[in-house]
Design an enzyme around this catalytic site. Structure first.
Site, PDB file in Angstrom:
ATOM      1  N   GLY A 209       0.780  -1.230   0.000  1.00 14.95           N
ATOM      2  CA  GLY A 209       0.000   0.000   0.000  1.00 14.95           C
ATOM      3  C   GLY A 209       0.811   1.279   0.000  1.00 14.95           C
ATOM      4  O   GLY A 209       0.259   2.365   0.089  1.00 14.95           O
ATOM      5  N   THR A 213       3.108  -0.098  -6.994  1.00 19.85           N
ATOM      6  CA  THR A 213       2.450  -0.285  -8.288  1.00 19.85           C
ATOM      7  C   THR A 213       2.177   1.072  -8.932  1.00 19.85           C
ATOM      8  O   THR A 213       2.417   1.274 -10.124  1.00 19.85           O
ATOM      9  CB  THR A 213       1.135  -1.061  -8.087  1.00 19.85           C
ATOM     10  OG1 THR A 213       1.413  -2.247  -7.352  1.00 19.85           O
ATOM     11  CG2 THR A 213       0.505  -1.416  -9.404  1.00 19.85           C
ATOM     12  N   GLU A 430      -9.390   2.323  29.212  1.00 19.43           N
ATOM     13  CA  GLU A 430      -8.985   3.362  28.254  1.00 19.43           C
ATOM     14  C   GLU A 430      -8.811   4.710  28.947  1.00 19.43           C
ATOM     15  O   GLU A 430      -7.891   5.468  28.636  1.00 19.43           O
ATOM     16  CB  GLU A 430      -9.995   3.481  27.107  1.00 19.43           C
ATOM     17  CG  GLU A 430     -10.192   2.205  26.282  1.00 19.43           C
ATOM     18  CD  GLU A 430      -8.902   1.681  25.659  1.00 19.43           C
ATOM     19  OE1 GLU A 430      -8.018   2.497  25.305  1.00 19.43           O
ATOM     20  OE2 GLU A 430      -8.768   0.454  25.533  1.00 19.43           O
TER      21      GLU A 430
HETATM   22  P1  ADP Z   1       1.596  -1.187  -3.402  1.00 20.51           P
HETATM   23  O1  ADP Z   1       1.752  -1.639  -4.794  1.00 20.51           O
HETATM   24  O2  ADP Z   1       2.832  -0.609  -2.806  1.00 20.51           O
HETATM   25  O3  ADP Z   1       0.997  -2.222  -2.497  1.00 20.51           O
HETATM   26  P2  ADP Z   1      -0.292   0.549  -4.599  1.00 20.51           P
HETATM   27  O4  ADP Z   1       0.567   1.250  -5.569  1.00 20.51           O
HETATM   28  O5  ADP Z   1      -1.105  -0.566  -5.139  1.00 20.51           O
HETATM   29  O6  ADP Z   1       0.562   0.016  -3.385  1.00 20.51           O
HETATM   30  O7  ADP Z   1      -1.209   1.614  -3.869  1.00 20.51           O
HETATM   31  C1  ADP Z   1      -2.587   1.451  -3.762  1.00 20.51           C
HETATM   32  C2  ADP Z   1      -3.265   2.789  -3.881  1.00 20.51           C
HETATM   33  O8  ADP Z   1      -2.951   3.629  -2.794  1.00 20.51           O
HETATM   34  C3  ADP Z   1      -2.824   3.552  -5.105  1.00 20.51           C
HETATM   35  O9  ADP Z   1      -3.596   3.224  -6.198  1.00 20.51           O
HETATM   36  C4  ADP Z   1      -3.008   4.995  -4.693  1.00 20.51           C
HETATM   37  O10 ADP Z   1      -4.303   5.423  -4.931  1.00 20.51           O
HETATM   38  C5  ADP Z   1      -2.778   4.957  -3.211  1.00 20.51           C
HETATM   39  N1  ADP Z   1      -1.409   5.377  -2.919  1.00 20.51           N
HETATM   40  C6  ADP Z   1      -0.426   4.607  -2.424  1.00 20.51           C
HETATM   41  N2  ADP Z   1       0.700   5.313  -2.248  1.00 20.51           N
HETATM   42  C7  ADP Z   1       0.439   6.569  -2.672  1.00 20.51           C
HETATM   43  C8  ADP Z   1       1.212   7.769  -2.758  1.00 20.51           C
HETATM   44  N3  ADP Z   1       2.479   7.818  -2.379  1.00 20.51           N
HETATM   45  N4  ADP Z   1       0.616   8.870  -3.247  1.00 20.51           N
HETATM   46  C9  ADP Z   1      -0.678   8.840  -3.623  1.00 20.51           C
HETATM   47  N5  ADP Z   1      -1.450   7.746  -3.571  1.00 20.51           N
HETATM   48  C10 ADP Z   1      -0.919   6.610  -3.096  1.00 20.51           C
HETATM   49 ZN    ZN Z   2      -4.760  -0.809  26.859  1.00 19.69          ZN
HETATM   50 MG    MG Z   3       1.015  -3.361  -5.570  1.00 22.15          MG
END
Ligand code: ADP
Ligand code: ZN
Ligand code: MG
Length: 620
Positions: A209, A213, A430
């Site tokens: 995330g 990609t 909490e």
């Molecule tokens: P990874 O491949 O590293 O698991 P992704 O590229 O699939 O992560 O990211 C998933 C989504 O999260 C992207 O399509 C984008 O919308 C959002 N995202 C992730 N990193 C960023 C970033 N640095 N800037 C803007 N959006 C991001």
């Molecule tokens: Zn706790």
């Molecule tokens: Mg990915």
């Protein structure tokens, strides 16, 4: 934006031949009917025809099989009829002769040679086409004549990415690093002329995330080159040889471009795992695929102008062969975003959303430590959904606040039944965390506490900042341990009973105490000595490894010190809560009522409690 799928492409040869054959057949048929109907003819019934002959108005007839065509005495009017042949009309010929009609008899097939040719040519043509098609497939797929590799290779997509660096926020250093690749793809000759070596393979490494990609797409988009992508998990198929065929296809297609292009293998760990570890002694599908990948990368010419990007969150399990020079020898780390980065990512994902004036992205960034890009995108979307559900005209801060909760701990499980008794306990637990944090001068401030069960956690206290700070003083760490133990302290103080609810608190506190003693030299009795390696941030809960190269005595001392720190912090937390039991009660009761305390309201309640200013006796 996907280009033509590989499935279509693979059988293109066959299609072309089939198309030509069909066109040929059609034109023959049309030609034939054209010849037959070259002149307009009147259709007559047989008796009409006989009448015509009897009246002496027929000059000439042509008989071909059952068809009779004729010309009238005027020499221009033509007609056509069908004559009986089985049995033939015995009176026809005598009548024609009697009337002096010129008779011509043609052999049956003579003018439809086109048609009969067709009858023979068509099957032959079909056989040839089929045969050529088979040959092509066999050549393309090696041994697997009926390969799945090509028919399913639509998984390989070619696209011209519209993503640019503007869509990737918060990881500026990474963008700088990949800038060179973009420059190369834009104008490879500039580099080739100087003899500069550009890495063939670039591995993007980072937690899920973080935008790996996305970054790969952005590189293609910036350089404006074709982008061929496939996901490692797509390679892993039941049929042996499929993965390898796909790899071959992928590289072939990129090379066919004859210009700069990007091959992107997402989640390469699915296929690039260390070899020899597979079930069945390692002669499995994945291994074949990996071998093919290595072979293709080695078979690349220096000036092929194709750059291979791959992404993984598990670089540790990759086969070392993949990382050797000439393959993925460049590694680029894509880290989770820091505070500033998160704010920028939030900006990107709220660009096309309608925000109320009270929305402060900086505060949201502060409240979302540990969130990666994908989480932040999800957060913005959740907030928009919530606002829409409430029929608002713009997304308000409140929606974002709730969205954070949702993203943090999964979807709210309001239906999860929790007894009043449990709820009371969670509220005090909490409140204990929150109050202790407030009472300690160096503890991190509390942003929100909640007793709504979400995901695994029963309740939670959100303390910030977590990861955006890199230097901690001993006091800060001790305060942190103390507030982490504040929940358990409240349990004991109020209910005189301890529960299983503090498991994660204890883990976290222990981890901090451990690193204080063995990594940061913060215990006077152990001294300024490093006894272990810690792989990463202590607050991420990663394991601290104690070196084995010190004495038994030292080990015992370390254990003792860790225990002492934790115990002293725990006692301190209990003491603080005891001194402010009224405040604890107030917060807990408020929590029971509203379930979530955040922002201002929490501050108001806590403000009624004076922060303790005189220094607490510090455990050493
Ligand atoms: P990874 O491949 O590293 O698991 P992704 O590229 O699939 O992560 O990211 C998933 C989504 O999260 C992207 O399509 C984008 O919308 C959002 N995202 C992730 N990193 C960023 C970033 N640095 N800037 C803007 N959006 C991001
Ligand atoms: Zn706790
Ligand atoms: Mg990915």
């Amino acid at each position: 934006m996907n280009g033509p799928g590989e499935g279509k492409r693979g059988s293109r040869g066959f299609r072309n031949i089939a198309l030509i054959a069909i066109i040929l057949i059609f034109s023959l048929v049309i030609l034939q009917s054209f010849f037959n109907n070259s002149e307009a003819r009147r259709e007559l019934g047989y008796s009409q025809f006989l009448e015509l002959v009897n009246s002496g108005r027929v000059a000439k007839v042509t008989i071909k099989g059952q068809t009779l065509t004729g010309t009238e005495a005027d020499g221009r009017t033509k007609f056509k009829t069908v004559i009986p042949t089985n049995p033939p009309d015995p009176e026809l010929f005598p009548l024609l002769k009697e009337k002096g009609v010129e008779i011509e008899v043609q052999s049956e097939g003579s003018s439809s040679w086109l048609f009969s040719a067709l009858v023979w040519v068509l099957p032959a043509l079909l056989v040839i086409v089929l045969w050529m098609w088979m040959i092509r497939r066999m050549q393309g797929e090696g041994t697997s004549a009926l390969s799945f590799g090509r028919s399913q290779a639509k998984l390989i997509t070619k696209e011209f990415s519209k993503v640019t660096f503007a869509d990737v926020a918060g990881i500026d250093e990474v963008k700088e690093e990949v800038q060179e690749i973009v420059e190369y793809l834009k104008d490879p000759q500039r580099f080739v002329r100087l003899g500069a070596q550009i890495p063939k393979g670039v591995l993007l490494v980072g937690p899920p995330g973080t935008g790996k990609t996305l970054l790969a797409r952005a590189i293609a988009g910036e350089a404006d080159v074709p982008f061929f992508s496939i996901s490692g998990s797509d390679f892993v198929e039941m049929f042996v040889g499929v993965g390898a065929a796909r790899v071959r296809d992928l590289f072939r297609r990129a090379k066919e471009e004859r210009r700069p292009a990007i091959i992107f293998i997402d989640e390469i760990d699915a296929v690039g795992r260390k070899r020899g570890a597979g079930i069945g002694g390692g002669h499995d599908e994945r291994e074949q695929t990996l071998n093919q990948l290595l072979a293709e990368m080695d078979g690349f010419e220096k000036n092929e102008q194709v750059i291979i990007l791959a992404a993984t969150n598990r670089p540790d399990i990759l086969d070392p062969a993949l990382l050797r020079p000439g393959r993925f020898d460049r590694k680029i780390t894509v880290p989770p975003p820091d505070l500033k980065g998160r704010e920028e990512i939030l900006k990107v994902h709220t660009k096309n959303k309608k925000l109320a004036p009270d929305v402060d992205l900086h505060i949201l960034a502060q409240r979302t430590p540990g969130f990666v890009g994908a989480d932040l995108e999800n957060l913005c979307n959740e907030a928009a959904l919530l606002a829409a559900r409430r029929k608002k005209s713009a997304i308000e801060m409140q929606d974002f606040e709730e969205a954070i909760d949702r993203v943090i701990a999964g979807v709210e499980r309001k239906s999860h039944i929790i007894s009043e008794e449990e709820k009371l306990r969670i509220a005090y637990h909490e409140a204990g965390h929150a109050l202790v944090s407030k009472l300690l001068p160096k503890a991190v401030p509390v942003h929100r506490i909640s007793i709504i069960p979400r995901g695994q956690a029963l309740g939670y206290t959100l303390q910030l900042p977590l990861k955006d700070k890199y230097l901690f003083s001993k006091e800060e760490l001790l305060d942190r341990i103390t507030s982490t133990l504040g929940g358990r302290a409240a349990d004991e103080l109020v209910f005189n009973e301890i529960t299983t609810g503090a498991k994660e608190d204890l883990e976290q506190a222990t981890e901090i105490a451990k690193s204080m003693v063995i990594s940061y030299g913060m215990s006077e009795r152990v001294g300024p000595i490093s006894l272990g390696r810690d792989n990463g941030n202590v607050f991420l809960g990663e394991d601290l490894i104690l070196n084995r190269d010190h004495s038994e005595k030292m080990s015992a001392l370390v254990d003792e010190e860790i225990k002492r720190i934790l115990e002293e912090c725990y006692e301190r937390a209990k003491r603080l809560l005891k001194e402010h039991q009224a405040a604890l009660k107030r917060i807990a009761e408020e929590l029971l009522k509203v379930e979530v305390l955040e922002g201002k309201r929490l501050d108001e309640l806590l403000a009624e409690v004076e922060p303790q200013t005189q220094p607490q006796p510090q455990p050493a």
